[in-house]
Design a protein around this motif. Structure first.
Motif, PDB file in Angstrom:
ATOM      1  N   ALA A  42       1.802   1.747  -3.440  1.00  0.00           N
ATOM      2  CA  ALA A  42       0.688   2.257  -4.243  1.00  0.00           C
ATOM      3  C   ALA A  42       0.453   3.732  -3.948  1.00  0.00           C
ATOM      4  CB  ALA A  42      -0.582   1.457  -3.960  1.00  0.00           C
ATOM      5  N   ILE A  43       0.496   4.087  -2.655  1.00  0.00           N
ATOM      6  CA  ILE A  43       0.242   5.480  -2.294  1.00  0.00           C
ATOM      7  C   ILE A  43       1.358   6.361  -2.829  1.00  0.00           C
ATOM      8  CG2 ILE A  43       0.041   7.105  -0.385  1.00  0.00           C
ATOM      9  CD1 ILE A  43      -1.181   4.798   1.242  1.00  0.00           C
ATOM     10  N   GLN A  94       0.829  -1.196   0.000  1.00  0.00           N
ATOM     11  CA  GLN A  94       0.000   0.000   0.000  1.00  0.00           C
ATOM     12  C   GLN A  94       0.868   1.253   0.000  1.00  0.00           C
ATOM     13  OE1 GLN A  94      -3.063  -0.147  -0.537  1.00  0.00           O
ATOM     14  NE2 GLN A  94      -3.782   1.927  -0.136  1.00  0.00           N
ATOM     15  N   VAL A  95       1.958   1.220   0.761  1.00  0.00           N
ATOM     16  CA  VAL A  95       2.890   2.360   0.751  1.00  0.00           C
ATOM     17  C   VAL A  95       3.376   2.603  -0.670  1.00  0.00           C
ATOM     18  CG1 VAL A  95       5.228   3.052   1.384  1.00  0.00           C
ATOM     19  CG2 VAL A  95       3.676   2.259   3.140  1.00  0.00           C
ATOM     20  N   ASP A 128       3.242   5.887  -5.376  1.00  0.00           N
ATOM     21  CA  ASP A 128       3.075   6.033  -6.821  1.00  0.00           C
ATOM     22  C   ASP A 128       1.960   7.025  -7.140  1.00  0.00           C
ATOM     23  OD1 ASP A 128       5.075   4.322  -7.328  1.00  0.00           O
ATOM     24  OD2 ASP A 128       3.860   2.661  -8.047  1.00  0.00           O
ATOM     25  N   ALA A 129       0.833   6.846  -6.435  1.00  0.00           N
ATOM     26  CA  ALA A 129      -0.307   7.726  -6.714  1.00  0.00           C
ATOM     27  C   ALA A 129       0.051   9.169  -6.395  1.00  0.00           C
ATOM     28  CB  ALA A 129      -1.518   7.288  -5.899  1.00  0.00           C
ATOM     29  N   GLN A 130       0.761   9.369  -5.291  1.00  0.00           N
ATOM     30  CA  GLN A 130       1.123  10.729  -4.911  1.00  0.00           C
ATOM     31  C   GLN A 130       2.159  11.300  -5.869  1.00  0.00           C
ATOM     32  OE1 GLN A 130      -0.159  12.665  -2.516  1.00  0.00           O
ATOM     33  NE2 GLN A 130      -1.631  11.125  -1.855  1.00  0.00           N
TER      34      GLN A 130
END
Lengths: 297, 242, 681
Positions: free
Chosen positions: A157-158, A154-155, A160-162
């Motif tokens: 994914a976050i 999740q870190v 990357d998204a950020q």
């Protein structure tokens, strides 16, 4: 991690073995015991971890060993055999050099044993062992071990998204990086807490909290485990007996004094050696057996 | 749900147990070390003592049969602390564990604080490798969480940023740095001397300072949103009472 | 035997006046397979949770629920745990422990079974569900489908007599979803376990169910066999009918009013058989039913000429708002779609003049500069309706018309396509590990400016990797990736993601930072050099565009999946991108939100934003996409305009196409098929 014969034994066997060799490595300062322990720890680590262990031992452990052996005489000036004096006027003694070597040897042995422990005692074995005495805590452990890889994903994914909205943790000055990192952590926390509620529901839904919870394991204590355990207990008994009679004794200060080897002493050395080499022996025997079976088929 | 009286009783029972351990078992272990084990078995004796200190927490926690939600909260926070290290891969020594443990202590009490700390110390070593340092780290993280919880209950520690940052910085430097350095002397140096200890503090000072600064920064930026989030979950789902 | 009897059940959440459930009366018999559907927020999950009191939410409850003849609330916790199995929506959240075998045993441990019993049960479950090969694995190495199967198995290990599943496949890809539903059906068939299931994927779930219950706004509006419940919904003109399987919708669209007693086809197979019978009948001569049909559906059939049924049947926006809109048919929906766009349209000429889109070689984002792309559909509403009647034929022209209308408004030359492509891949190779396999192999393709490009294909074929390459998160080890002629990996995040590229991540939750939607939208300007006024204007425009007004004060995590998606979309649009990348945007959305999302994307696209979307959702791509590309084994196998693309596929295509392709290979959506049926009459 490679599959090894010893790690296929019951966790109790694994754990007792490591508890014994670790405690002995920390306690016994007798040169013979130390040599036995260090050599067998190294042999086991190579059997368990292969080339990685060799590299680790050479690159990391050897320098540490040398450093520790050198540092001790610089701080400790006890002992009667003075070799020379340091610039600040403190003496360097033979005893403190020897003791430094012995202590760093003990430390190195402990580290190598731990590297074997890490290869054999996987988290689920540990959780199984302590599930009986500490069910709630071992469940927490199991949950944390489940969550950590999930949170790491999740870190990723976050972050990357950020990054895709222009908040890149790998660029900018340290303060900006730290702020972006904290933003990620903050987003992750919200996500983790909100999702954890459902996990709590899943636990309740499957009856967690009912009285008389049992603890299941896929491990079975079979005949092979019983034999290994008995052999181990016997060897540990002999070693402890030897320790009680002072066969492992050594005195470093004020002057080095080692108890001379008696026939019983030699038996204790042998027992210790056999104990330490148990995983390696099991491994070799199994391999030979397999080869002979394979050659007959 | 009012659980206040229960909490108090738990504290006393733990205090009793701890007292028994400190007054009887720990000295006994030391004596055993000196007489039976010919002294200078610092590593072994210190590991035993560190392990003892954690037993009361474990026993009390197990005996009161915690509910699913309590387990979840502790596990989530510990996992965040461990995974948080992954989020800061780009900044070495800049780790959020102490900050999260303090927040856990403040929000959910000393016991939860201790367990979050100890669990994160333990589990992170499943990923980085167990060693003689594991009990030390577990103890240090745990005790900081415990102290945070107790101080908050006593009213000496506030939820304000300043208060948390000051406590975080000091506890990282003094409690964590202080104990871990003793631990490393026990591990690396065969002889426990004042010089060795001082040398260890001196060489570890910069690491400890960075660690403390990191904790302060984390608490500065993270404490308010984290506490808000924990409170939100508490309100929304009636999670656990502090 | 009756498992559940629910009488007059009403429920309201604390601090809310509105009832989440109202006056529900139901009886569920042993061994039934009950599917419950309804749009997000209709109370499905709340109802399911009340069936297992330990999971029931807090709030005001009236009425009774009896479980096996006794009040459910009085059922003791042990019986509840063992007897009523509950599988949650998100497979990851249902799993507690870190090892598969431990998870299987978790419930049995709670019940206090002995080692031997658990060993046997766990072994049984592993065999029944085919878990043997991953029995000892850590949970985090499993795929989503395996995780949900594990959840199911660990519930079944306790031998429940009822199995309750809350949208169990919403997070799964289509193939694992079908596998999962088949397994549930197998449990129902072979073990006789009662199954109560909520589901969005009715196409796959309905053929398995004995009974369909439709909830709307907390009340039961249909409760019958799937075929008859579907017919009933159609009769009501209920928007939920849009979510029914394509064969049923086609049947209803063609034969409406034919013979209510005649069973409507539910599966593609039945649909084909019906179609063949019907077409042979048509060929053979007059069919009385047709005449009757014309009469019965009257003006709605007339409306079909201009305004296709597709819009209403794919969940019209007005209906999606959740009101009681029970419009008779699609025709009435159209006006409700116009106002928002029309409102913007009025303000357009003024804003168009002082536009800041001086950049020549880039299509204007248009998105947030006060003139929303939302204005575009307004421009073509008068021309052709939001969607052309015969999509297969008119699709391209309508789209072009829409676009050129937009360009004219902006005084832009229509010759834009001559410029550099928005995205281009040339001989790109990528692998994650030095010694690992290639994830992307010799990939070359181009996305033209203003295109709506869909990448479809199975799991693990490299679709998401391609998106990461586009957004510069990954770099190829060979070949060239160019975004608007520039290398994304070499551009800094500041340059790449300001006014050029935006990515809507698969999980919108990864974008939310603040505690309310409004604060979160403002957060994106953190550190940007803009005046307060400018920020406010932009945010307001985004809010209007994504219709977030009622949600502004809410915590992003309290929104439903579709609403979260919209909030995240608004957030990335604040960056005013000219290229928008989307990763599985329809995952977990129900039909209404999908339609809404599709509409938003088309608005944006019409406003000149290039859209590249990765999706499993064939129906969605067929419906809204412009160009579709099949991804397989690390590369694009084929790429064509959406309709010809699916028309050319035999297997990887929409249900409607599979049903009718032997007659009209180019009929891709249900609406196409209906139109052909009508034409052939």
């Amino acid at each position: 991690m490679r599959r090894t014969a010893f790690s296929s034994y019951h966790p109790i066997v694994n754990f007792t073995y490591f508890a014994a060799v670790l405690v002995f490595a920390m306690l016994f300062m007798h040169p013979v015991f130390q040599a036995v322990a260090l050599v067998s720890a190294l042999v086991n680590s190579v059997l368990l971890n292969g080339r990685r262990a060799v590299r680790f031992n050479l690159r990391f452990l050897l320098p540490l060993f040398v450093l520790m052996a050198v540092v001790n005489p610089a701080f400790s000036h006890a002992g009667v055999t003075i070799l020379f004096y340091l610039r600040d006027g403190n003496p360097v003694t033979l005893e403190s050099i020897l003791y430094g070597i012995a202590a760093s040897c003990a430390y190195a042995t402990v580290i190598v044993w731990f590297s074997c422990y890490n290869a054999v005692m996987t988290s689920d074995k540990f959780i199984y062992l302590f599930g009986r005495i500490m069910p709630a805590l071992s469940l927490i452990l199991s949950m944390v071990l489940r969550f950590v890889p999930r949170y790491r994903q999740q870190v990723k994914a976050i972050s990357d998204a950020q990054k895709c909205v222009g908040r890149d943790v790998t660029q900018g000055n340290p303060l900006r990086r730290a702020r972006n990192g904290i933003r990620i952590l903050s987003v992750m926390t919200t996500w983790a807490l909100e999702n954890a509620i459902e996990t709590a529901d899943a636990m309740k839904s499957r009856g967690y909290g009912l009285p008389n919870r049992t603890s299941f394991s896929i491990y079975r204590f079979d005949g092979r485990d019983r034999n290994a355990f008995a052999a181990m207990a016997g060897l540990i008994g002999v070693v402890l007996l030897g320790a009680a009679f002072g066969e492992n004794g050594i005195r470093y200060f004020p002057s080095v004094h080692v108890k001379h080897a008696s026939p019983f002493g030699v038996a204790v050395y042998a027992a210790y050696f056999m104990l330490c080499m148990l995983p390696a022996a099991i491994q070799i025997v199994e391999e030979l057996k397999w080869k002979s079976i394979a050659s007959k088929n | 749900m009012r659980r206040q009286p229960l909490t108090d009783r738990r504290l006393t029972r733990r205090t009793l147990l701890a007292a028994a351990l400190i007054l009887v078992v720990i000295p006994a272990t030391m004596l055993l070390g000196i007489f039976a084990l010919n002294d200078r078995k610092y590593l072994f004796v210190s590991l035993l003592i560190v392990l003892y200190t954690m037993i009361p927490f474990a026993l009390v926690f197990e005996r009161r049969k915690p509910q699913a939600r309590e387990l979840i909260v502790i596990a989530v926070l510990a996992a965040i602390a461990v995974a948080g290290r992954a989020a800061f891969f780009m900044l070495p020594e800049f780790k959020p564990v102490v900050a999260i443990v303090i927040i856990a202590g403040v929000c959910f009490g000393g016991e939860a604080g201790f367990l979050v700390g100890a669990a994160s110390g333990f589990v992170s070593n499943f990923f980085f490798g167990q060693g003689p340092w594991t009990p030390w780290q577990m103890f240090c993280f745990g005790i900081i969480g415990f102290i945070a919880g107790v101080l908050y209950k006593k009213g000496w520690l506030k939820r304000s940023r300043i208060s948390l940052c000051v406590f975080g910085g000091l506890s990282t430097l003094v409690v964590y740095g202080g104990i871990i350095n003793i631990g490393s002397v026990m591990m690396f140096d065969p002889v426990l001397t004042k010089e060795a200890l001082l040398a260890s503090y001196a060489s570890g000072f910069w690491f400890d300072s960075v660690h403390a600064v990191a904790t302060v920064l984390f608490l500065f930026f993270l404490s308010r949103p984290m506490i808000e989030k924990l409170d939100r979950t508490k309100v929304k789902y009636g999670l656990i009472e502090p | 035997m009756e498992i559940y009897r629910i009488k007059e059940l009403s429920f309201a959440f604390p601090l809310q006046d509105k009832h989440a459930l109202s006056g529900i009366d139901l009886a569920i018999g042993a061994g039934e397979f009950v599917a419950i559907c309804g749009k997000s927020g209709c109370g499905k999950s709340t109802l399911l949770r009340h069936l297992k009191p330990i999971l029931a939410p807090h709030g005001r409850l009236s009425g009774t629920i009896h479980y096996k003849g006794r009040p459910a609330a009085e059922t003791d916790r042990r019986t509840q745990a063992a007897d009523i199995g509950f599988v949650l929506q998100n497979p990851d959240n249902g799993i507690v422990t870190d090892k598969v075998w431990h998870e299987l045993a978790f419930g049995l441990e709670s019940l206090g079974y002995g080692q031997q019993t658990i060993r046997l049960r766990v072994a049984e479950m592993a065999s029944f569900f085919g878990i043997q090969s991953w029995f000892r694995k850590p949970v985090n190495e499993l795929s989503g489908g395996q995780k949900q199967l594990l959840n199911l198995a660990s519930v079944m290990a306790m031998h429940p007599s009822v199995l309750i599943l809350d949208e169990p496949t919403s997070q799964l890809d289509p193939i694992s979803a079908v596998d999962f539903l088949e397994t549930v059906s197998k449990i129902n068939r072979e073990l006789g376990t009662t199954v109560i299931l909520t589901e969005h994927r009715l196409e796959e779930a309905l053929p398995l169910a004995d009974r369909l219950i439709v909830l709307d706004d907390g009340a039961v509006i249909a409760d019958d066999s799937p075929r008859r419940a579907g017919a009933w919904l159609h009769g009501l003109g209920h928007p939920m009918f849009a979510s029914m399987p394509s064969p049923m919708r086609i049947y209803a669209g063609v034969e409406a009013g034919a013979d209510p007693a005649a069973p409507s086809p539910l599966t593609v197979k039945e649909g084909r058989q019906w179609l063949d019978r019907r077409m042979n009948g048509v060929a053979g001569g007059a069919n009385a039913a047709i005449g009757r049909k014309r009469e019965l559906i009257g003006e709605s059939a007339a409306a079909q000429g201009k305004k296709p049924e597709s819009m209403p049947s794919e969940a019209p926006p007005a209906a999606a708002e959740g009101s009681q809109s029970v419009s008779a048919d699609g025709a009435e929906i159209l006006p409700s779609e116009v106002p928002p766009s029309a409102a913007v349209a009025e303000s357009r000429p003024a804003s168009a003049n002082d536009l800041a889109f001086a950049d020549d070689n880039r299509m204007p984002a248009g998105a947030m500069s006060g003139n929303l792309p939302g204005s575009a559909p307004a421009a073509d509403v008068p021309q052709s309706g939001a969607y052309p009647a015969n999509p297969a034929i008119n699709e391209a022209t309508a789209r072009e018309a829409r676009k050129s209308a937009w360009r004219l408004l902006l005084d832009k030359p229509v010759a834009a396509p001559a410029a550099a492509p928005a995205v281009s891949f040339k001989d790109v190779w990528f692998k994650y590990d030095k010694n690992g396999p290639d994830a992307i192999k010799d990939l070359s393709f181009e996305v033209k400016k203003g295109e709506f490009y869909c990448l479809v294909g199975g799991n693990g074929t490299g679709k998401s990797t391609t998106l990461s390459l586009m957004s510069g998160l990954l770099r190829p080890y060979r070949g060239k990736v160019r975004i608007d002629g520039r290398n994304p990996a070499a551009l800094g995040a500041d340059e790449l993601f300001a006014n050029l590229l935006a990515v809507l991540p698969q999980n919108p939750q990864t974008l939310f930072v603040k505690k309310t939607v409004e604060l979160d939208l403002h957060e994106i300007f953190d550190g940007a050099r803009l005046t307060k006024e400018q920020k406010r204007e932009k945010v307001e425009a985004a809010i209007r565009f994504a219709e977030l007004e009622p949600l502004l004060g809410m915590h992003p995590y309290d929104l439903s999946g579709g609403e979260q998606q919209r909030a995240a979309l608004a957030k990335v649009l604040l960056l005013e991108p000219s290229i928008l990348l989307l990763d599985e945007p329809t995952k977990g959305l129900d039909g209404f939100f999908k339609a809404k999302l599709g509409e938003f994307l088309q608005k944006l696209n019409a406003g000149g934003v290039t859209i590249v979307m990765v999706s499993h959702d064939i129906e969605f791509c067929a419906r809204y996409g412009e160009t579709c590309a099949m991804f397989f084994d690390g590369g694009v196998i084929a790429s064509k305009a959406a309709k010809p693309f699916f028309a050319g596929n035999g297997f990887y295509t929409t249900a409607a196409n599979r049903m009718a392709r032997h007659r009209w290979p180019d009929a891709v959506t249900a609406e196409d098929v209906i139109a052909r049926c009508d034409d052939s009459r």
